[in-house]
Motif scaffolding. Structure first.
Motif, PDB file in Angstrom:
ATOM      1  N   VAL A   6      16.812  12.583 -19.810  1.00  0.00           N
ATOM      2  CA  VAL A   6      15.334  12.534 -19.824  1.00  0.00           C
ATOM      3  C   VAL A   6      14.692  13.391 -20.986  1.00  0.00           C
ATOM      4  O   VAL A   6      15.163  14.694 -20.778  1.00  0.00           O
ATOM      5  N   SER A   7      14.006  12.908 -21.949  1.00  0.00           N
ATOM      6  CA  SER A   7      13.515  13.797 -23.063  1.00  0.00           C
ATOM      7  C   SER A   7      12.147  13.781 -23.181  1.00  0.00           C
ATOM      8  O   SER A   7      11.401  12.929 -23.226  1.00  0.00           O
ATOM      9  N   LEU A   8      11.540  14.955 -23.195  1.00  0.00           N
ATOM     10  CA  LEU A   8      10.164  15.198 -23.203  1.00  0.00           C
ATOM     11  C   LEU A   8      10.059  15.899 -24.826  1.00  0.00           C
ATOM     12  O   LEU A   8      10.395  16.826 -25.143  1.00  0.00           O
ATOM     13  N   VAL A   9       9.085  15.475 -25.483  1.00  0.00           N
ATOM     14  CA  VAL A   9       8.760  16.037 -26.751  1.00  0.00           C
ATOM     15  C   VAL A   9       6.901  16.322 -26.889  1.00  0.00           C
ATOM     16  O   VAL A   9       6.161  15.263 -26.540  1.00  0.00           O
ATOM     17  N   GLY A  10       6.908  17.367 -27.064  1.00  0.00           N
ATOM     18  CA  GLY A  10       5.270  17.882 -27.092  1.00  0.00           C
ATOM     19  C   GLY A  10       5.067  18.424 -25.550  1.00  0.00           C
ATOM     20  O   GLY A  10       5.747  18.360 -24.580  1.00  0.00           O
ATOM     21  N   GLY A  11       3.509  18.486 -25.213  1.00  0.00           N
ATOM     22  CA  GLY A  11       3.490  18.726 -23.929  1.00  0.00           C
ATOM     23  C   GLY A  11       3.621  17.718 -22.756  1.00  0.00           C
ATOM     24  O   GLY A  11       3.300  16.553 -23.192  1.00  0.00           O
ATOM     25  N   GLY A  12       4.021  17.899 -21.781  1.00  0.00           N
ATOM     26  CA  GLY A  12       4.328  17.001 -20.697  1.00  0.00           C
ATOM     27  C   GLY A  12       4.871  17.371 -19.383  1.00  0.00           C
ATOM     28  O   GLY A  12       5.229  18.881 -19.585  1.00  0.00           O
ATOM     29  N   ALA A  13       4.950  16.484 -18.368  1.00  0.00           N
ATOM     30  CA  ALA A  13       5.920  17.095 -17.252  1.00  0.00           C
ATOM     31  C   ALA A  13       6.374  16.019 -16.338  1.00  0.00           C
ATOM     32  O   ALA A  13       5.895  14.810 -16.635  1.00  0.00           O
ATOM     33  N   VAL A  14       7.374  16.295 -15.921  1.00  0.00           N
ATOM     34  CA  VAL A  14       8.331  15.321 -15.176  1.00  0.00           C
ATOM     35  C   VAL A  14       8.770  16.188 -13.825  1.00  0.00           C
ATOM     36  O   VAL A  14       8.778  17.297 -13.810  1.00  0.00           O
ATOM     37  N   ARG A  15       9.160  15.284 -12.903  1.00  0.00           N
ATOM     38  CA  ARG A  15       9.886  15.787 -11.796  1.00  0.00           C
ATOM     39  C   ARG A  15      11.240  15.040 -11.500  1.00  0.00           C
ATOM     40  O   ARG A  15      11.167  13.731 -11.479  1.00  0.00           O
ATOM     41  N   VAL A  16      12.225  15.783 -11.548  1.00  0.00           N
ATOM     42  CA  VAL A  16      13.579  14.870 -11.501  1.00  0.00           C
ATOM     43  C   VAL A  16      14.198  15.249 -10.137  1.00  0.00           C
ATOM     44  O   VAL A  16      14.483  16.570  -9.560  1.00  0.00           O
ATOM     45  N   ASP A  17      14.462  14.456  -9.363  1.00  0.00           N
ATOM     46  CA  ASP A  17      15.144  14.515  -8.034  1.00  0.00           C
ATOM     47  C   ASP A  17      16.251  13.778  -7.995  1.00  0.00           C
ATOM     48  O   ASP A  17      16.031  12.545  -7.765  1.00  0.00           O
ATOM     49  N   GLY A  18      17.516  14.201  -8.147  1.00  0.00           N
ATOM     50  CA  GLY A  18      18.633  13.360  -8.120  1.00  0.00           C
ATOM     51  C   GLY A  18      18.784  12.506  -9.172  1.00  0.00           C
ATOM     52  O   GLY A  18      18.744  12.684 -10.445  1.00  0.00           O
ATOM     53  N   ASP A  19      18.530  11.267  -8.940  1.00  0.00           N
ATOM     54  CA  ASP A  19      18.469  10.286 -10.187  1.00  0.00           C
ATOM     55  C   ASP A  19      17.217   9.460 -10.279  1.00  0.00           C
ATOM     56  O   ASP A  19      17.157   8.730 -11.143  1.00  0.00           O
ATOM     57  N   ASP A  20      16.083   9.995  -9.572  1.00  0.00           N
ATOM     58  CA  ASP A  20      14.722   9.713  -9.701  1.00  0.00           C
ATOM     59  C   ASP A  20      13.844  10.507 -10.780  1.00  0.00           C
ATOM     60  O   ASP A  20      14.309  11.681 -10.766  1.00  0.00           O
ATOM     61  N   VAL A  21      13.153  10.019 -11.550  1.00  0.00           N
ATOM     62  CA  VAL A  21      12.418  10.578 -12.451  1.00  0.00           C
ATOM     63  C   VAL A  21      11.199  10.212 -12.416  1.00  0.00           C
ATOM     64  O   VAL A  21      10.748   9.027 -12.308  1.00  0.00           O
TER      65      VAL A  21
END
Length: 139
Positions: A68-83
């Motif tokens: 999972v790649s974020l470039v610049g401002g952003g937000a993710v939640r990673v839980d196991g294999d779910d993004v």
């Protein structure tokens, strides 16, 4: 006592020790591979933890090896294999033959990455989103 019995007991003891150690360790959301965001330097990710970036580039590996790649401002939640993409632009690249990566988007939308070299680019802005297949297929 025979050497086979001793070996069996030793193996059982090691297996039990590993199981107990596994239960004592916190659940991991994935591995922070790289970030040039100073707020994330040396961060350890817990399952379901939100990762917010203010800029730069950040890469996270999920449990199944998806990047999972974020470039610049952003937000993710990673839980196991779910993004779950919460904000900003994110690229998700899974391994070929991996059908277990789900990308969750606003409004209950989901994308499953499948096929050969499956990957997609997703942008979330408020309650809206866009997505593009970069390789393989996104269902």
């Amino acid at each position: 006592m025979t050497s086979t019995t001793i070996f069996a007991r030793l193996s059982l003891g090691l297996l039990a020790s590993a199981s107990i150690a596994g239960l004592a360790a916190p659940a991991m959301a994935g591995k922070l591979l790289f970030s040039d965001d100073p707020a994330l330097a040396g961060a350890t990710l817990a399952a379901g933890q939100e990762v917010r970036t203010s800029g730069g580039t950040t890469q996270i590996m999920t449990d199944n090896g998806t990047i999972v790649s974020l470039v610049g401002g952003g937000a993710v939640r990673v839980d196991g294999d779910d993004v779950t993409v919460l904000a900003g632009s994110v690229t998700v690249a899974a391994q070929s033959g991996n059908s277990g990566t789900i990308v969750r988007l606003p409004g209950g939308a989901t994308a499953r990455l499948t096929g050969t070299a499956p990957s997609g680019a997703f942008s979330v802005d408020g309650d809206g989103f866009t997505g593009h297949t970069l390789g393989g297929s996104v269902n």
